[in-house]
Design a protein around this motif. Structure first.
Motif, PDB file in Angstrom:
ATOM      1  N   TRP A   1       0.820  -1.217   0.000  1.00 52.28           N
ATOM      2  CA  TRP A   1       0.000   0.000   0.000  1.00 52.28           C
ATOM      3  C   TRP A   1       0.846   1.255   0.000  1.00 52.28           C
ATOM      4  N   ASN A   2       2.069   1.156   0.478  1.00 53.85           N
ATOM      5  CA  ASN A   2       2.999   2.286   0.277  1.00 53.85           C
ATOM      6  C   ASN A   2       3.172   2.508  -1.212  1.00 53.85           C
TER       7      ASN A   2
ATOM      8  N   ASP B   1       6.215   4.838   5.800  1.00 52.74           N
ATOM      9  CA  ASP B   1       5.483   3.763   6.487  1.00 52.74           C
ATOM     10  C   ASP B   1       4.664   4.302   7.659  1.00 52.74           C
ATOM     11  N   SER B   2       5.308   5.161   8.442  1.00 47.71           N
ATOM     12  CA  SER B   2       4.642   5.624   9.665  1.00 47.71           C
ATOM     13  C   SER B   2       3.664   6.770   9.386  1.00 47.71           C
ATOM     14  N   SER B   3       3.583   7.196   8.132  1.00 50.35           N
ATOM     15  CA  SER B   3       2.693   8.312   7.829  1.00 50.35           C
ATOM     16  C   SER B   3       1.234   7.905   7.748  1.00 50.35           C
TER      17      SER B   3
ATOM     18  N   HIS C   1       9.565  13.320  17.660  1.00 52.38           N
ATOM     19  CA  HIS C   1       8.774  13.199  16.435  1.00 52.38           C
ATOM     20  C   HIS C   1       7.880  14.407  16.192  1.00 52.38           C
ATOM     21  N   ALA C   2       8.135  15.476  16.946  1.00 50.65           N
ATOM     22  CA  ALA C   2       7.269  16.654  16.884  1.00 50.65           C
ATOM     23  C   ALA C   2       7.122  17.187  15.469  1.00 50.65           C
ATOM     24  N   ILE C   3       8.183  17.117  14.693  1.00 47.28           N
ATOM     25  CA  ILE C   3       8.084  17.674  13.346  1.00 47.28           C
ATOM     26  C   ILE C   3       7.857  16.586  12.327  1.00 47.28           C
ATOM     27  N   LEU C   4       8.848  15.789  12.052  1.00 47.40           N
ATOM     28  CA  LEU C   4       8.776  14.934  10.866  1.00 47.40           C
ATOM     29  C   LEU C   4       7.603  13.974  10.861  1.00 47.40           C
ATOM     30  N   HIS C   5       7.582  13.027  11.756  1.00 48.69           N
ATOM     31  CA  HIS C   5       6.537  12.008  11.719  1.00 48.69           C
ATOM     32  C   HIS C   5       5.138  12.635  11.790  1.00 48.69           C
ATOM     33  N   LEU C   6       4.985  13.550  12.716  1.00 48.06           N
ATOM     34  CA  LEU C   6       3.653  14.132  12.900  1.00 48.06           C
ATOM     35  C   LEU C   6       3.270  15.018  11.725  1.00 48.06           C
ATOM     36  N   PHE C   7       4.252  15.634  11.127  1.00 46.73           N
ATOM     37  CA  PHE C   7       3.981  16.512   9.993  1.00 46.73           C
ATOM     38  C   PHE C   7       3.656  15.684   8.749  1.00 46.73           C
TER      39      PHE C   7
ATOM     40  N   SER D   1       2.484  12.757   8.708  1.00 46.05           N
ATOM     41  CA  SER D   1       1.200  12.098   8.919  1.00 46.05           C
ATOM     42  C   SER D   1       0.050  13.043   8.580  1.00 46.05           C
ATOM     43  N   ARG D   2       0.193  14.277   8.958  1.00 46.75           N
ATOM     44  CA  ARG D   2      -0.850  15.265   8.635  1.00 46.75           C
ATOM     45  C   ARG D   2      -0.938  15.465   7.127  1.00 46.75           C
TER      46      ARG D   2
END
Ligand code: ANZ
Ligand code: ZN
Length: 821
Positions: free
Chosen positions: A134-135, A500-502, A538-544, A546-547
């Protein structure tokens, strides 16, 4: 009395929970949905205390909500692709897949030993072809929409890992993993067009009031929106336009030179064949390989060279020299600037160093500035001077006015710039999702057809530590062009594992869905994640990301949601001996050893008790001993009572009011602390106080038939509350009392607000020195309230009704004294 054998107790209950599917979704009752999620771990092989903390915090909340009747989704999975597996493959000569699966198995076992109440039936691993398929699918949908694209780009190259690094993987000029100094190279790379969503991602932050303010600020700065103007300067000899981006068009009359980024292609073009070519080339070649962050740091010495050409300031018509310098970046604005030394500190330092004119065009209200005497730039607000028709205006108004003037003259326009860059997602690595693209000499870039997904990992590869292992496969690269059938070759780049984590949290809503990345109905029901818990790193990359992905999936029609995470908790670090617990510092405490020595319940309790979730937690051996003693005390207090309770044919009887108050007060506190404020530490300490009060009660009233119903009532409630933190021992004692079912699945009792109101105290009432009555009043009751209550008593009125009250004395919480004359 049998011992508190935590090992037997814990493994026993883990087995019973598992066999009965106790925590699989659906057991929470049919209430409102609640999706609780912790950041899934990278399967490095062993969990560390940071994980233990993160997951224990979440588990207490999950347990509370489940008991409260919420329909709880609480899943766990593994972020299983990425560099470490490949590095392990290089070092230990194992296949990354085998290594990863082994690590997952080990971690899962440890996680189960902690007794966290995950719905394990939803477990996912991103290295599973059914996941990364699915990626690839999402990537192709993005490619079709122009959201995934390829271009040549200067990239950060780690010579040791031999891979491209994203900007954020460069830390102080070095590779985030191996600390090697990063170089700049130019390569064809794949990007995701995150900038297309910049404005929406920025605007969306306002509504995220369940997020820590500092995380929102970090994301805002990451997007880095600036308003200003693009102004067209001109090259003096040819008239060619040279656009610059400025946030300060009000300072245009003070622009006394221009600066190009060293990477700007115009630089070498303009010096070609002149005397300046050599020195400029030498400067450029030296600066471009420097790290951009260091190069543009505030305290970094500004340096540059004149390129032998001049520009024309569009408002003054004056010629000004053009330089190239280290403090201008190619990737921002237009890659060239107008420099205003009087009002920009960087420009000021540069001008002083190279003897360039400083012209003041803004002065503080009512003051003047002497350019020769200035020691720094004046960056504040003020009145415009030396600015033609604009002189005398306040500069803030001047920004508007100058911009309008430029627009009228057709030499500039209002402009908005973002610091945010598109997301460079390609990696020259093996253990990441293969980018599903085929290159054909005749047809060009051809997407892999959907029926051929997933593109799986070839196994005939070598892990030498050099280059991309995928390229060493004899079978992988050759492919038939999906369009013309001719010989073609596969993309060997893989995706950044942040892909993957997005969106994994969407997959948890329907982890076995085969038709799409996730089932739309399931996602409609479960999303957004109601509470997300994870590290601030993860304040920026992962969370960003994901948004961003959530919005892309919304625009693909997969979901109606735009924001993935309603509330966010960033837990603090685990500290030992004054530093973050980490392998490299050698101050690790191994969770397995702690479980061995004290049991999972003790570890959990200590971790929650030692500090509120968002603060750092100082590891303390004495602290963990203390938590252990508390559980042992609990065991010794409740087990004999349970036996008594079972032996006595349980007598019916009223519940002591004091006990009731204790229960309801504690219940209110624990519910609020864990469920609302997420201050598990104070909830745990309320339970400790509870146990003390309970033991006091037993001492005072004994354990006879009269007291037993009250004690049982207290014990049941105590165990329900304790089960959030120390579930195994709670289950064991719950059963010892002869109760049915799991304590972990009991309906959470409601508290009676009235019983939680302040405690009452007994107050003696004297009339003329003799105690005539005793009253129960709220602790801390005031004088008027106390006298009113005293005079309302029939017993007291008997003595006061004949005479007149001549004096009254009140000793708070103890005594009302009345003198009747
Ligand atoms: C003239 C000027 C005068 C500026 C003044 C500032 C103060 P932010 O706020 O970060 O968006 N700039 C523009 N492009 C640049 C680049 N590629 N590399 C380095 N600096 C660049 O910053 C915008 C300001 O940074 C712009 O406004 C420009 O300098 C500079 F008194 O223009 B200013
Ligand atoms: Zn072809």
């Amino acid at each position: 009395m049998r011992d508190y054998d935590f090992t037997a107790i814990e493994t026993g209950w883990q087995k019973r929970w598992e066999e009965s599917g106790a925590f699989e979704r659906g057991n929470g009752g049919g209430g409102e949905k609640y999706y609780l999620l912790e950041m899934y771990p990278y399967p490095s092989g062993k969990i560390h205390m940071g994980h233990v903390r993160n997951y224990t915090i979440g588990d207490a909340v999950a347990r509370l909500l489940r008991m409260q009747g919420f329909d709880v989704l609480y899943p766990m999975g593994y972020d299983a692709l990425g560099l470490p597996a490949e590095n392990a493959a290089i070092e230990n000569n194992v296949n990354p897949r085998d290594w990863t699966l082994q690590c997952i198995a080990g971690m899962e076992k440890q996680q189960r030993r902690m007794g966290w109440s995950y719905d394990w039936s939803r477990k996912l691993s991103t290295c599973d072809p059914e996941y990364y398929r699915w990626n690839q699918w999402l990537f192709l949908r993005m490619y079709e929409r122009g959201l995934a694209y390829r271009r040549e780009a200067p990239i950060n190259w780690c010579p040791r890992c031999e891979t491209v690094l994203a900007n954020e993987q460069v830390v102080a000029g070095a590779c985030w993993r191996c600390d090697t100094k990063v170089e700049v190279r130019s390569l064809e790379q794949w990007f995701l067009r995150i900038t297309q969503y910049a404005e929406e991602l920025l605007a969306g932050l306002d509504a995220l009031d369940g997020w820590p303010e500092r995380v929102r600020v970090m994301q805002k700065n990451w997007i880095g929106k600036s308003r200003g103007a693009t102004v067209n300067f001109r090259l003096k000899d040819t008239g060619e336009t040279l656009p610059v981006f400025t946030t300060r068009p009000d300072t245009l009359y003070g622009a006394t030179f221009m600066v190009f980024a060293p990477e700007h292609p115009k630089v070498m073009e303009l010096v070609k064949g002149t005397d300046y070519e050599k020195p400029v080339a030498a400067f450029v070649n030296r600066v471009v390989i420097e790290d951009r962050f260091l190069r543009t740091a505030e305290d970094r010495e500004k340096e540059g060279v004149y390129i032998g050409r001049d520009a024309i300031n569009p408002l003054t018509g004056e010629p000004i020299p053009i330089f190239t310098a280290n403090f201008v970046l190619m990737e921002y604005g237009t890659g060239m600037i107008m420099a205003v030394p009087a009002h920009d500190q960087r420009d000021f330092e540069f001008a002083r160093k190279y003897g360039i004119a400083v012209r003041v065009v803004i002065v503080p209200p009512g003051e003047s500035l002497d350019p020769a005497a200035m020691t720094r730039a004046y960056e504040g607000e003020g009145t415009m001077v030396n600015s033609g028709a604009f002189s005398g205006l306040h500069n803030v108004e001047g920004i508007e006015r100058v911009t309008r003037c430029l627009e009228e003259k057709g030499i500039g326009e209002e402009s908005v710039q973002y610091k945010l860059r598109d997301w460079l997602v390609s990696r020259q690595r093996y253990w990441g999702t293969i980018i599903p693209i085929i290159y054909c000499d005749d047809c060009g870039v051809v997407p892999v057809p959907e029926k051929d997904l997933p593109v799986e990992f070839p196994t005939d590869v070598e892990f030498t530590g050099r280059g991309n292992p995928l390229a060493t496969s004899k079978t992988f690269a050759a492919a038939a062009c999906p369009k013309c059938g001719g010989a073609a070759r596969r993309e060997t780049d893989t995706m950044d594992t942040f892909v993957d984590s997005s969106w994994y949290y969407f997959r948890f809503t329907s982890p076995r869905c085969r038709a799409l990345p996730f089932d739309k109905e399931q996602a409609r029901y479960w999303m957004p994640v109601d509470q997300y818990i994870g590290g601030i790193e993860h304040a920026i990359l992962h969370l960003f990301y994901s948004r961003f992905f959530t919005r892309v999936m919304r625009d693909l029609g997969l979901t109606e949601h735009s924001e993935p995470f309603r509330k966010l908790l960033c837990q603090g670090m685990v500290i030992k001996d004054g530093a973050k617990m980490s392998k490299s510092l050698g101050n690790i405490v191994d969770p397995d050893e702690m479980i061995e020595k004290y049991g999972a319940d003790t570890c959990r309790l200590f971790i929650l008790f030692a500090s509120p979730p968002e603060k750092d937690l100082e590891w303390s051996d004495r602290g963990i001993e203390g938590s252990h003693r508390f559980l042992k005390r609990t065991w010794r207090a409740l087990l004999p009572l349970a036996e008594k309770w079972r032996e006595a044919s349980p007598p019916a009887g009223a519940i002591d009011l004091e006990i009731k108050r204790l229960v309801h007060k504690t219940l209110k506190k624990v519910t609020g602390d864990v469920g609302v404020r997420m201050h598990h530490n104070t909830a745990v300490s309320a339970l400790m106080e509870f146990l003390n009060a309970f033991s006091g009660f037993v001492k005072e009233k004994g354990t006879g038939p009269g007291a037993l119903p009250s004690l049982k009532y207290a014990a049941d409630h105590f165990l329900m509350m304790l089960s959030l933190f120390a579930p195994h021992v709670s289950e064991e004692l719950w059963r010892e009392f002869g109760n049915e079912g799991f304590v972990s699945l009991q309906p959470w009792p409601r508290w009676d607000e009235e019983l939680t109101v302040e405690e009452t105290v007994e107050i003696a009432v004297q009339v003329n020195g003799k105690v005539r009555d005793r009253l129960r009043l709220p602790k801390g009751a005031g004088e008027d309230e106390a006298f009113e209550a005293a005079l309302a008593s029939a017993r007291i009125r008997k003595y006061t009704s004949d005479g007149r009250i001549v004096n009254r004395v009140y000793v708070p919480n103890r005594l009302v004294s009345i003198v009747v004359g």
